[in-house]
Design a protein around this motif. Structure first.
Motif, PDB file in Angstrom:
ATOM      1  N   ILE A 103       2.443  -2.999  -1.585  1.00  0.00           N
ATOM      2  CA  ILE A 103       3.437  -2.317  -0.407  1.00  0.00           C
ATOM      3  C   ILE A 103       3.623  -0.906  -1.151  1.00  0.00           C
ATOM      4  N   PRO A 104       4.073  -0.559  -2.281  1.00  0.00           N
ATOM      5  CA  PRO A 104       4.547   0.759  -2.772  1.00  0.00           C
ATOM      6  C   PRO A 104       3.384   1.803  -2.570  1.00  0.00           C
ATOM      7  N   HIS A 105       2.312   1.370  -2.470  1.00  0.00           N
ATOM      8  CA  HIS A 105       1.118   2.224  -2.483  1.00  0.00           C
ATOM      9  C   HIS A 105       0.574   2.451  -1.004  1.00  0.00           C
ATOM     10  N   LEU A 106       1.143   1.525   0.089  1.00  0.00           N
ATOM     11  CA  LEU A 106       0.840   1.807   1.385  1.00  0.00           C
ATOM     12  C   LEU A 106       1.357   2.896   2.313  1.00  0.00           C
ATOM     13  N   GLU A 107       0.631   3.579   3.068  1.00  0.00           N
ATOM     14  CA  GLU A 107       1.086   4.238   3.972  1.00  0.00           C
ATOM     15  C   GLU A 107       1.375   3.882   5.397  1.00  0.00           C
ATOM     16  N   GLU A 108       0.562   2.812   5.620  1.00  0.00           N
ATOM     17  CA  GLU A 108       0.818   1.923   7.049  1.00  0.00           C
ATOM     18  C   GLU A 108       0.305   0.453   6.975  1.00  0.00           C
ATOM     19  N   ILE A 109       1.081  -0.051   7.651  1.00  0.00           N
ATOM     20  CA  ILE A 109       0.810  -1.859   7.541  1.00  0.00           C
ATOM     21  C   ILE A 109       0.735  -1.890   9.004  1.00  0.00           C
ATOM     22  N   ARG A 110      -0.211  -2.650   9.503  1.00  0.00           N
ATOM     23  CA  ARG A 110      -0.538  -3.125  10.757  1.00  0.00           C
ATOM     24  C   ARG A 110      -0.248  -4.320  11.163  1.00  0.00           C
ATOM     25  N   PHE A 111       0.134  -4.867  12.091  1.00  0.00           N
ATOM     26  CA  PHE A 111       0.220  -6.126  12.804  1.00  0.00           C
ATOM     27  C   PHE A 111      -0.589  -6.330  13.950  1.00  0.00           C
ATOM     28  N   VAL A 112      -1.902  -6.944  14.342  1.00  0.00           N
ATOM     29  CA  VAL A 112      -2.222  -7.268  15.356  1.00  0.00           C
ATOM     30  C   VAL A 112      -2.463  -8.858  15.704  1.00  0.00           C
ATOM     31  N   GLY A 113      -2.665  -9.236  16.589  1.00  0.00           N
ATOM     32  CA  GLY A 113      -2.781 -10.628  17.326  1.00  0.00           C
ATOM     33  C   GLY A 113      -3.900 -10.988  18.228  1.00  0.00           C
ATOM     34  N   GLY A 114      -3.314 -11.855  18.893  1.00  0.00           N
ATOM     35  CA  GLY A 114      -2.181 -12.520  19.336  1.00  0.00           C
ATOM     36  C   GLY A 114      -0.998 -11.587  19.570  1.00  0.00           C
ATOM     37  N   GLU A 115       0.130 -11.873  19.652  1.00  0.00           N
ATOM     38  CA  GLU A 115       1.514 -11.337  19.812  1.00  0.00           C
ATOM     39  C   GLU A 115       2.202 -11.282  18.452  1.00  0.00           C
ATOM     40  N   PRO A 116       2.017 -10.250  17.706  1.00  0.00           N
ATOM     41  CA  PRO A 116       2.789 -10.704  16.438  1.00  0.00           C
ATOM     42  C   PRO A 116       4.235 -10.749  16.537  1.00  0.00           C
ATOM     43  N   PHE A 117       5.056 -10.377  17.437  1.00  0.00           N
ATOM     44  CA  PHE A 117       6.219 -10.534  17.585  1.00  0.00           C
ATOM     45  C   PHE A 117       6.582 -12.090  18.175  1.00  0.00           C
ATOM     46  N   ALA A 118       5.572 -12.889  18.283  1.00  0.00           N
ATOM     47  CA  ALA A 118       5.768 -14.393  18.673  1.00  0.00           C
ATOM     48  C   ALA A 118       5.645 -14.996  17.305  1.00  0.00           C
ATOM     49  N   HIS A 119       5.271 -14.627  16.085  1.00  0.00           N
ATOM     50  CA  HIS A 119       5.051 -15.281  15.080  1.00  0.00           C
ATOM     51  C   HIS A 119       5.939 -14.988  14.032  1.00  0.00           C
ATOM     52  N   LYS A 120       6.542 -16.125  13.538  1.00  0.00           N
ATOM     53  CA  LYS A 120       7.625 -15.935  12.355  1.00  0.00           C
ATOM     54  C   LYS A 120       7.202 -15.361  11.030  1.00  0.00           C
ATOM     55  N   GLY A 121       5.932 -15.374  10.723  1.00  0.00           N
ATOM     56  CA  GLY A 121       5.573 -14.661   9.500  1.00  0.00           C
ATOM     57  C   GLY A 121       5.813 -13.329   9.523  1.00  0.00           C
ATOM     58  N   MET A 122       5.604 -12.769  10.696  1.00  0.00           N
ATOM     59  CA  MET A 122       5.539 -11.309  10.755  1.00  0.00           C
ATOM     60  C   MET A 122       6.957 -10.602  10.388  1.00  0.00           C
ATOM     61  N   PHE A 123       8.129 -11.477  10.897  1.00  0.00           N
ATOM     62  CA  PHE A 123       9.446 -10.938  10.584  1.00  0.00           C
ATOM     63  C   PHE A 123       9.590 -11.217   9.187  1.00  0.00           C
ATOM     64  N   LYS A 124       9.181 -12.252   8.654  1.00  0.00           N
ATOM     65  CA  LYS A 124       9.180 -12.437   6.903  1.00  0.00           C
ATOM     66  C   LYS A 124       8.673 -11.193   6.167  1.00  0.00           C
ATOM     67  N   ILE A 125       7.352 -10.839   6.504  1.00  0.00           N
ATOM     68  CA  ILE A 125       6.947  -9.832   5.852  1.00  0.00           C
ATOM     69  C   ILE A 125       7.321  -8.544   6.261  1.00  0.00           C
ATOM     70  N   ALA A 126       8.109  -8.154   7.329  1.00  0.00           N
ATOM     71  CA  ALA A 126       8.496  -7.114   7.523  1.00  0.00           C
ATOM     72  C   ALA A 126       9.925  -6.847   6.540  1.00  0.00           C
ATOM     73  N   LYS A 127      10.468  -7.794   6.532  1.00  0.00           N
ATOM     74  CA  LYS A 127      11.710  -7.761   5.752  1.00  0.00           C
ATOM     75  C   LYS A 127      11.410  -7.391   4.284  1.00  0.00           C
ATOM     76  N   VAL A 128      10.325  -7.905   3.828  1.00  0.00           N
ATOM     77  CA  VAL A 128       9.846  -7.557   2.458  1.00  0.00           C
ATOM     78  C   VAL A 128       9.574  -6.030   2.405  1.00  0.00           C
ATOM     79  N   ILE A 129       8.729  -5.686   3.461  1.00  0.00           N
ATOM     80  CA  ILE A 129       8.447  -4.093   3.376  1.00  0.00           C
ATOM     81  C   ILE A 129       9.528  -3.273   3.471  1.00  0.00           C
ATOM     82  N   ALA A 130      10.645  -3.686   4.448  1.00  0.00           N
ATOM     83  CA  ALA A 130      11.665  -2.840   4.440  1.00  0.00           C
ATOM     84  C   ALA A 130      12.591  -3.083   3.144  1.00  0.00           C
ATOM     85  N   ASP A 131      12.627  -3.846   2.224  1.00  0.00           N
ATOM     86  CA  ASP A 131      13.120  -3.798   1.095  1.00  0.00           C
ATOM     87  C   ASP A 131      12.429  -3.041  -0.080  1.00  0.00           C
TER      88      ASP A 131
END
Length: 364
Positions: free
Chosen positions: A181-209
């Protein structure tokens, strides 16, 4: 030597010095598929399976990705690059050019140094709340009944389940992902519908931290807007690509099965209010059903200061659905569409959309 290789090299729009690398995908881009397979891009057909014994770091620095890098540094393509090889040999522009532009500044220097990727892409799940006519079950769980024959015939492609559905597996992957994560400039989520999957929210929280400034790019159908989505809007550097396909209600209803036109476009405005126009791209798969009025999508984007992106409809993998290939359009309808789009090229307000407009004209 690959047939037409030199001809393709002349088409690449990067500095001549940078062309010593055949493809930049394996240096800049890490793609994690829903079944745990890891590869440099969505087109690579040789991938390595993530497991407790093969970590994200193992794959990137010592595993299959290192093999891809070696071939690309030898001015060659990997055996897993069949799609690009076939397109080059048939004088069709390959996806390589997209990865040329993934990283612009210092792309060659980055490739020549042993470094982490700059872009990480999660195919989080095929879980989706829509059953779009031109889609297939590999991308939408809503099409399970319609596309059962595909699952039975090609279980290795269409019958895969998301490893991210399992919380223990998800947690293990996240622990390994934290190092990237510290080395990344961009993280992408595709699917499916990413906002329909609980894992997406969990990963987003770690990225925000860990790296809140990292661009979090989500490709969404725009139908999901709730408190959890709003939290990501506020806590992450969120950028959205919203697949709408048409701003014409009747066309939208025929394409986006299960969506409500009014709700989706109300959600787009909510995203605009909380994120700002500059972080939104409206996207369309260009097909015969929306081709005649595609100019109105560009007008909608101009009116809202959104960016645009157009995907070309490909019949492959969609043979069991309605044929919306551009080739099915009448010559009169093509001329009408080309005329409307050409008129936009002469309007100063559309200058930021010229690339996508010209792409559509070329497709027509």
């Amino acid at each position: 030597m690959i047939k037409n290789w030199e001809k393709f090299q002349q088409k690449r729009k990067i500095p001549e010095s940078d062309k010593i690398v055949s493809c930049y995908a394996a240096f800049n881009h890490f793609r994690m598929h829903l079944d745990g397979e890891m590869g440099p891009c969505c087109f690579a057909d040789e991938r390595q399976e993530w497991s407790k014994d093969v970590s994200l770091k193992d794959y990137w620095f010592d595993g299959l990705n290192a093999d891809y890098q070696s071939r690309f540094l030898s001015e060659d393509l990997h055996s897993g690059c069949r799609t690009c090889k076939n397109r080059i040999e048939n004088d069709v522009t390959p996806p390589i050019v997209e990865y040329d532009e993934n990283v612009t500044e210092g792309r060659l220097e980055h490739a020549l140094s042993e470094n982490y990727p700059k872009i990480f892409e999660f195919v989080i799940s095929n879980l989706c709340n829509l059953a779009c006519e031109m889609c297939h079950v590999g991308l939408s769980s809503k099409l399970f009944e319609r596309d059962k024959h595909l699952i039975e015939k090609f279980p290795e492609v269409y019958g895969k389940k998301s490893i991210f559905d399992d919380e223990e597996t998800m947690n293990l992957m996240i622990e390994q992902f934290k190092e990237f994560i510290p080395h990344l400039e961009e993280i992408r989520f595709v699917g499916g519908e990413p906002f329909a999957h609980k894992g997406m929210f969990k990963i987003a929280k770690v990225i925000a931290d860990i790296n809140p400034d990292c661009s979090l790019q989500v490709c969404t159908n725009g139908t999901v807007y709730n408190k959890k989505v709003e939290e990501i809007c506020k806590n992450n550097n969120l950028r959205l690509t919203i697949s709408v396909d048409s701003v014409i209600e009747e066309e939208y209803k025929q394409i986006r099965i299960g969506a409500k036109y009014k709700t989706t476009y109300e959600n787009v405005q909510k995203f605009k209010e909380i994120l700002g126009s500059d972080k939104i791209t409206v996207n369309a798969t260009f097909m015969s059903i929306n081709a005649k009025n595609i100019n109105k999508l560009f007008t909608y984007a101009v009116e809202n200061d959104f960016k645009t992106f157009i995907n070309a409809y490909i019949r492959e993998w969609r043979e069991h659905t309605k044929d919306w290939s551009i080739s099915t359009m009448s010559n009169d309808d093509r001329k009408t569409s080309i005329g409307r789009l050409t008129a936009l090229l002469g309007d100063e307000d559309y200058k930021n959309h010229h690339r996508e407009i010209k792409k559509v004209i070329d497709l027509l």
